[in-house]
Write a protein that holds these residues in place. Structure first.
Motif, PDB file in Angstrom:
ATOM      1  N   ARG A 105       0.818  -1.204   0.000  1.00  0.00           N
ATOM      2  CA  ARG A 105       0.000   0.000   0.000  1.00  0.00           C
ATOM      3  C   ARG A 105       0.858   1.264   0.000  1.00  0.00           C
ATOM      4  O   ARG A 105       0.438   2.301  -0.447  1.00  0.00           O
ATOM      5  CB  ARG A 105      -0.870   0.053   1.248  1.00  0.00           C
ATOM      6  N   MET A 106       2.075   1.142   0.539  1.00  0.00           N
ATOM      7  CA  MET A 106       2.919   2.321   0.648  1.00  0.00           C
ATOM      8  C   MET A 106       3.856   2.489  -0.549  1.00  0.00           C
ATOM      9  O   MET A 106       4.540   3.497  -0.647  1.00  0.00           O
ATOM     10  CB  MET A 106       3.723   2.264   1.952  1.00  0.00           C
ATOM     11  N   ILE A 107       3.890   1.536  -1.456  1.00  0.00           N
ATOM     12  CA  ILE A 107       4.712   1.675  -2.660  1.00  0.00           C
ATOM     13  C   ILE A 107       3.911   2.482  -3.676  1.00  0.00           C
ATOM     14  O   ILE A 107       2.821   2.077  -4.079  1.00  0.00           O
ATOM     15  CB  ILE A 107       5.112   0.297  -3.229  1.00  0.00           C
ATOM     16  N   PRO A 108       4.446   3.627  -4.098  1.00  0.00           N
ATOM     17  CA  PRO A 108       3.658   4.552  -4.920  1.00  0.00           C
ATOM     18  C   PRO A 108       3.157   3.989  -6.244  1.00  0.00           C
ATOM     19  O   PRO A 108       2.071   4.336  -6.679  1.00  0.00           O
ATOM     20  CB  PRO A 108       4.632   5.708  -5.177  1.00  0.00           C
ATOM     21  N   PHE A 109       3.906   3.104  -6.910  1.00  0.00           N
ATOM     22  CA  PHE A 109       3.485   2.667  -8.239  1.00  0.00           C
ATOM     23  C   PHE A 109       2.629   1.400  -8.223  1.00  0.00           C
ATOM     24  O   PHE A 109       2.250   0.904  -9.271  1.00  0.00           O
ATOM     25  CB  PHE A 109       4.695   2.488  -9.169  1.00  0.00           C
ATOM     26  N   ILE A 110       2.300   0.874  -7.056  1.00  0.00           N
ATOM     27  CA  ILE A 110       1.361  -0.252  -6.954  1.00  0.00           C
ATOM     28  C   ILE A 110      -0.044   0.339  -6.837  1.00  0.00           C
ATOM     29  O   ILE A 110      -0.302   1.177  -5.988  1.00  0.00           O
ATOM     30  CB  ILE A 110       1.664  -1.131  -5.723  1.00  0.00           C
ATOM     31  N   ILE A 143       1.943   8.420   6.609  1.00  0.00           N
ATOM     32  CA  ILE A 143       3.307   8.627   6.112  1.00  0.00           C
ATOM     33  C   ILE A 143       3.315   9.563   4.904  1.00  0.00           C
ATOM     34  O   ILE A 143       4.119  10.497   4.834  1.00  0.00           O
ATOM     35  CB  ILE A 143       3.967   7.272   5.785  1.00  0.00           C
ATOM     36  N   PHE A 144       2.422   9.339   3.933  1.00  0.00           N
ATOM     37  CA  PHE A 144       2.401  10.208   2.757  1.00  0.00           C
ATOM     38  C   PHE A 144       1.986  11.630   3.115  1.00  0.00           C
ATOM     39  O   PHE A 144       2.478  12.593   2.535  1.00  0.00           O
ATOM     40  CB  PHE A 144       1.478   9.648   1.675  1.00  0.00           C
ATOM     41  N   THR A 145       1.067  11.769   4.068  1.00  0.00           N
ATOM     42  CA  THR A 145       0.670  13.099   4.514  1.00  0.00           C
ATOM     43  C   THR A 145       1.836  13.788   5.206  1.00  0.00           C
ATOM     44  O   THR A 145       2.043  14.987   5.030  1.00  0.00           O
ATOM     45  CB  THR A 145      -0.552  13.008   5.444  1.00  0.00           C
ATOM     46  N   ALA A 146       2.598  13.021   5.966  1.00  0.00           N
ATOM     47  CA  ALA A 146       3.787  13.591   6.610  1.00  0.00           C
ATOM     48  C   ALA A 146       4.790  14.059   5.561  1.00  0.00           C
ATOM     49  O   ALA A 146       5.416  15.109   5.727  1.00  0.00           O
ATOM     50  CB  ALA A 146       4.427  12.564   7.538  1.00  0.00           C
ATOM     51  N   LEU A 165      13.984   1.196   0.206  1.00  0.00           N
ATOM     52  CA  LEU A 165      13.814   0.526   1.495  1.00  0.00           C
ATOM     53  C   LEU A 165      12.475  -0.222   1.554  1.00  0.00           C
ATOM     54  O   LEU A 165      12.409  -1.356   2.024  1.00  0.00           O
ATOM     55  CB  LEU A 165      13.904   1.541   2.634  1.00  0.00           C
ATOM     56  N   LEU A 166      11.424   0.403   1.036  1.00  0.00           N
ATOM     57  CA  LEU A 166      10.115  -0.255   1.013  1.00  0.00           C
ATOM     58  C   LEU A 166      10.136  -1.493   0.107  1.00  0.00           C
ATOM     59  O   LEU A 166       9.573  -2.535   0.462  1.00  0.00           O
ATOM     60  CB  LEU A 166       9.031   0.715   0.543  1.00  0.00           C
ATOM     61  N   LEU A 167      10.782  -1.392  -1.047  1.00  0.00           N
ATOM     62  CA  LEU A 167      10.862  -2.549  -1.943  1.00  0.00           C
ATOM     63  C   LEU A 167      11.647  -3.698  -1.306  1.00  0.00           C
ATOM     64  O   LEU A 167      11.241  -4.857  -1.395  1.00  0.00           O
ATOM     65  CB  LEU A 167      11.517  -2.145  -3.269  1.00  0.00           C
ATOM     66  N   ILE A 168      12.750  -3.385  -0.657  1.00  0.00           N
ATOM     67  CA  ILE A 168      13.553  -4.424   0.001  1.00  0.00           C
ATOM     68  C   ILE A 168      12.762  -5.073   1.135  1.00  0.00           C
ATOM     69  O   ILE A 168      12.742  -6.297   1.280  1.00  0.00           O
ATOM     70  CB  ILE A 168      14.886  -3.833   0.501  1.00  0.00           C
TER      71      ILE A 168
END
Length: 188
Positions: A105-110, A143-146, A165-168
């Motif tokens: 959910r936090m990976i922008p391109f998914i 996180i995105f709002t921050a 870091l999110l991908l790893i």
């Protein structure tokens, strides 16, 4: 440029409840305009700050998730199209853990609704779906709002490092087994 931003901020402050309403509506039409969740939440952080921006993003994403559930119930062909995309993206027999879904959910391109489809498939009823959706909405919304709140201070290399870091962490948090159903293994 800084003067224009201040004028826009003052207009938002004077608008009262209309600006948050339009922001929540932006979350509802965002999928049709192909605007990523990241951008929308960052706009919320930039315009409303971390606290209110997160609240408005959670409300907007929650309503979007609830509408997604009912759209799948009303239009089963939409579910089939999303299943095709899901299979192309992650494979046919891939089961994702809760931590993987949260990271996804936090990976922008998914796409936002690919994760919603996983949640939809793994729940028994509407209440379970809403509860799990809410859990998966919280981290990216905050996180995105921050990011939007501190965007003027964050250099580009930091954003790239965070994405890596999110991908790893997505790769290391996967389930270690793959289940292949009998009928899929022995196709005729």
């Amino acid at each position: 440029m800084h003067e224009k931003i201040e004028v826009a901020t003052q207009m938002i402050e004077k608008s009262g409840w209309i600006a948050p309403l339009f922001f929540i509506l932006l979350h509802l039409i965002r999928p049709f305009l192909f605007i990523p969740v990241l951008i929308t939440c960052m706009i919320g952080g930039y315009l409303f700050g971390l606290g209110y921006g997160s609240i408005f993003s959670i409300i907007g994403l929650g309503i979007t998730s609830a509408l997604f559930y009912w759209l799948l119930k009303i239009f089963p062909s939409m579910e089939q199209k999303l299943l095709t995309i899901k299979v192309k993206l992650l494979g046919k027999n891939r089961e994702l853990s809760n931590s993987q879904l949260m990271i996804m959910r936090m990976i922008p391109f998914i796409h936002f609704h690919i994760v919603s489809l996983y949640v939809y498939e793994s729940t028994q009823n509407y209440q379970q779906y809403i509860f799990r959706s809410f859990l998966f909405i919280l981290p990216p919304a905050i996180i995105f709002t921050a990011f939007g709140d501190i965007i003027h201070q964050m250099p580009l290399y930091s954003a790239i490092a965070l994405t890596l870091l999110l991908l790893i962490s997505f790769l290391f948090s996967r389930k270690k087994q793959v289940v292949i159903k009998w009928n899929d293994f022995f196709t005729s």
